[in-house]
Design a protein around this motif. Structure first.
Motif, mmCIF file in Angstrom:
data_model
loop_
_atom_site.group_PDB
_atom_site.id
_atom_site.type_symbol
_atom_site.label_atom_id
_atom_site.label_comp_id
_atom_site.label_asym_id
_atom_site.label_seq_id
_atom_site.Cartn_x
_atom_site.Cartn_y
_atom_site.Cartn_z
ATOM 1 N N GLY A 1 0.817 -1.205 0.000
ATOM 2 C CA GLY A 1 0.000 0.000 0.000
ATOM 3 C C GLY A 1 0.850 1.254 0.000
ATOM 4 N N GLY A 2 1.982 1.200 0.675
ATOM 5 C CA GLY A 2 2.897 2.336 0.707
ATOM 6 C C GLY A 2 3.474 2.640 -0.668
ATOM 7 N N HIS A 3 3.805 1.586 -1.387
ATOM 8 C CA HIS A 3 4.318 1.757 -2.740
ATOM 9 C C HIS A 3 3.227 2.328 -3.642
ATOM 10 C CE1 HIS A 3 6.138 -0.074 -6.612
ATOM 11 N NE2 HIS A 3 6.656 1.118 -6.396
ATOM 12 N N ALA A 4 1.997 1.854 -3.468
ATOM 13 C CA ALA A 4 0.856 2.375 -4.238
ATOM 14 C C ALA A 4 0.688 3.868 -3.975
ATOM 15 C CB ALA A 4 -0.423 1.622 -3.879
ATOM 16 N N LYS A 5 0.742 4.243 -2.708
ATOM 17 C CA LYS A 5 0.594 5.655 -2.325
ATOM 18 C C LYS A 5 1.665 6.509 -2.998
ATOM 19 C CE LYS A 5 0.524 8.582 1.799
ATOM 20 N NZ LYS A 5 0.616 8.594 3.265
ATOM 21 N N GLU A 6 2.880 5.988 -3.035
ATOM 22 C CA GLU A 6 4.014 6.717 -3.600
ATOM 23 C C GLU A 6 3.864 6.940 -5.114
ATOM 24 O OE1 GLU A 6 8.547 5.431 -4.303
ATOM 25 O OE2 GLU A 6 7.922 5.434 -2.196
ATOM 26 N N VAL A 7 3.545 5.868 -5.855
ATOM 27 C CA VAL A 7 3.437 6.013 -7.312
ATOM 28 C C VAL A 7 2.237 6.875 -7.707
ATOM 29 C CG1 VAL A 7 4.695 3.897 -7.880
ATOM 30 C CG2 VAL A 7 2.215 3.823 -7.687
ATOM 31 N N ILE A 8 1.157 6.804 -6.915
ATOM 32 C CA ILE A 8 -0.013 7.633 -7.193
ATOM 33 C C ILE A 8 0.316 9.094 -6.925
ATOM 34 C CG2 ILE A 8 -2.383 8.158 -6.484
ATOM 35 C CD1 ILE A 8 -2.670 5.101 -5.879
ATOM 36 N N ALA A 9 0.928 9.379 -5.775
ATOM 37 C CA ALA A 9 1.269 10.753 -5.407
ATOM 38 C C ALA A 9 2.275 11.374 -6.371
ATOM 39 C CB ALA A 9 1.815 10.801 -3.984
ATOM 40 N N ASP A 10 3.156 10.549 -6.941
ATOM 41 C CA ASP A 10 4.171 11.039 -7.871
ATOM 42 C C ASP A 10 3.616 11.268 -9.284
ATOM 43 O OD1 ASP A 10 6.048 11.015 -5.875
ATOM 44 O OD2 ASP A 10 7.022 9.159 -6.512
ATOM 45 N N GLY A 11 2.319 10.982 -9.479
ATOM 46 C CA GLY A 11 1.701 11.202 -10.778
ATOM 47 C C GLY A 11 2.055 10.170 -11.825
ATOM 48 N N GLU A 12 2.464 8.978 -11.379
ATOM 49 C CA GLU A 12 2.869 7.920 -12.299
ATOM 50 C C GLU A 12 1.698 7.055 -12.764
ATOM 51 O OE1 GLU A 12 6.239 5.635 -10.876
ATOM 52 O OE2 GLU A 12 6.922 7.342 -9.687
ATOM 53 N N VAL A 13 0.501 7.282 -12.228
ATOM 54 C CA VAL A 13 -0.654 6.436 -12.521
ATOM 55 C C VAL A 13 -1.660 7.197 -13.377
ATOM 56 C CG1 VAL A 13 -2.538 5.080 -11.522
ATOM 57 C CG2 VAL A 13 -0.347 5.222 -10.334
ATOM 58 N N THR A 14 -2.103 6.549 -14.454
ATOM 59 C CA THR A 14 -3.178 7.128 -15.260
ATOM 60 C C THR A 14 -4.378 6.189 -15.250
ATOM 61 O OG1 THR A 14 -2.433 6.143 -17.349
ATOM 62 C CG2 THR A 14 -1.583 8.331 -16.806
ATOM 63 N N VAL A 15 -5.552 6.790 -15.284
ATOM 64 C CA VAL A 15 -6.793 6.041 -15.402
ATOM 65 C C VAL A 15 -7.496 6.582 -16.641
ATOM 66 C CG1 VAL A 15 -9.010 5.491 -14.337
ATOM 67 C CG2 VAL A 15 -6.968 5.704 -12.907
ATOM 68 N N ASN A 16 -7.708 5.712 -17.601
ATOM 69 C CA ASN A 16 -8.328 6.092 -18.875
ATOM 70 C C ASN A 16 -7.581 7.262 -19.523
ATOM 71 O OD1 ASN A 16 -10.272 4.112 -18.436
ATOM 72 N ND2 ASN A 16 -11.550 5.513 -17.296
ATOM 73 N N GLY A 17 -6.240 7.240 -19.396
ATOM 74 C CA GLY A 17 -5.411 8.238 -20.043
ATOM 75 C C GLY A 17 -5.187 9.526 -19.269
ATOM 76 N N GLU A 18 -5.810 9.675 -18.108
ATOM 77 C CA GLU A 18 -5.645 10.889 -17.305
ATOM 78 C C GLU A 18 -4.911 10.576 -16.005
ATOM 79 O OE1 GLU A 18 -9.220 13.099 -16.693
ATOM 80 O OE2 GLU A 18 -9.953 12.708 -18.716
ATOM 81 N N VAL A 19 -3.963 11.435 -15.627
ATOM 82 C CA VAL A 19 -3.218 11.247 -14.385
ATOM 83 C C VAL A 19 -4.166 11.388 -13.198
ATOM 84 C CG1 VAL A 19 -1.392 12.174 -12.910
ATOM 85 C CG2 VAL A 19 -1.065 12.080 -15.382
ATOM 86 N N VAL A 20 -4.080 10.427 -12.281
ATOM 87 C CA VAL A 20 -4.893 10.450 -11.065
ATOM 88 C C VAL A 20 -3.950 10.440 -9.875
ATOM 89 C CG1 VAL A 20 -6.596 9.202 -9.690
ATOM 90 C CG2 VAL A 20 -6.825 9.264 -12.171
ATOM 91 N N THR A 21 -4.150 11.384 -8.945
ATOM 92 C CA THR A 21 -3.276 11.465 -7.771
ATOM 93 C C THR A 21 -4.024 11.182 -6.475
ATOM 94 O OG1 THR A 21 -3.634 13.846 -7.661
ATOM 95 C CG2 THR A 21 -1.669 13.080 -8.856
#
Length: 91
Positions: free
Chosen positions: A25-45
């Motif tokens: 979960g900590g790793h998930a929090k980190e990649v999301i907060a860093d803007g590395e995750v997109t949902v349907n092509g849009e960055v989600v933080t």
């Protein structure tokens, strides 16, 4: 890859762990907060962003599609396979 979920929606952080895109979960929090995750092509933080059937999640080139199941969801961790923890507890 298509990842089946048990309900009609799932939080982004939970989905990343379920899809084995992140280990914790900590790793998930980190990649999301860093803007590395997109949902349907849009960055989600937002870790709590709700995903629904057909949503496409992408992290570092890895793509996973949310799929709601037919109700026949199998979770190996909670499966009833006659495992008796008491038998192994005192080994």
């Amino acid at each position: 890859m298509e990842i089946e979920i048990s309900g009609s929606s799932i939080k982004l952080g939970q989905f990343l762990k379920l899809a084995n895109i992140v280990e914790t979960g900590g790793h998930a929090k980190e990649v999301i907060a860093d803007g590395e995750v997109t949902v349907n092509g849009e960055v989600v933080t937002a870790r709590g962003h709700m995903l629904h059937d057909g949503d496409v999640v992408s992290v570092s080139g890895i793509k996973a599609v949310v799929a709601t199941g037919s109700g026949d969801y199998f979770d190996e961790r909670t499966a009833d396979d006659d495992f008796d923890p008491e038998k192994w507890r005192n080994l």
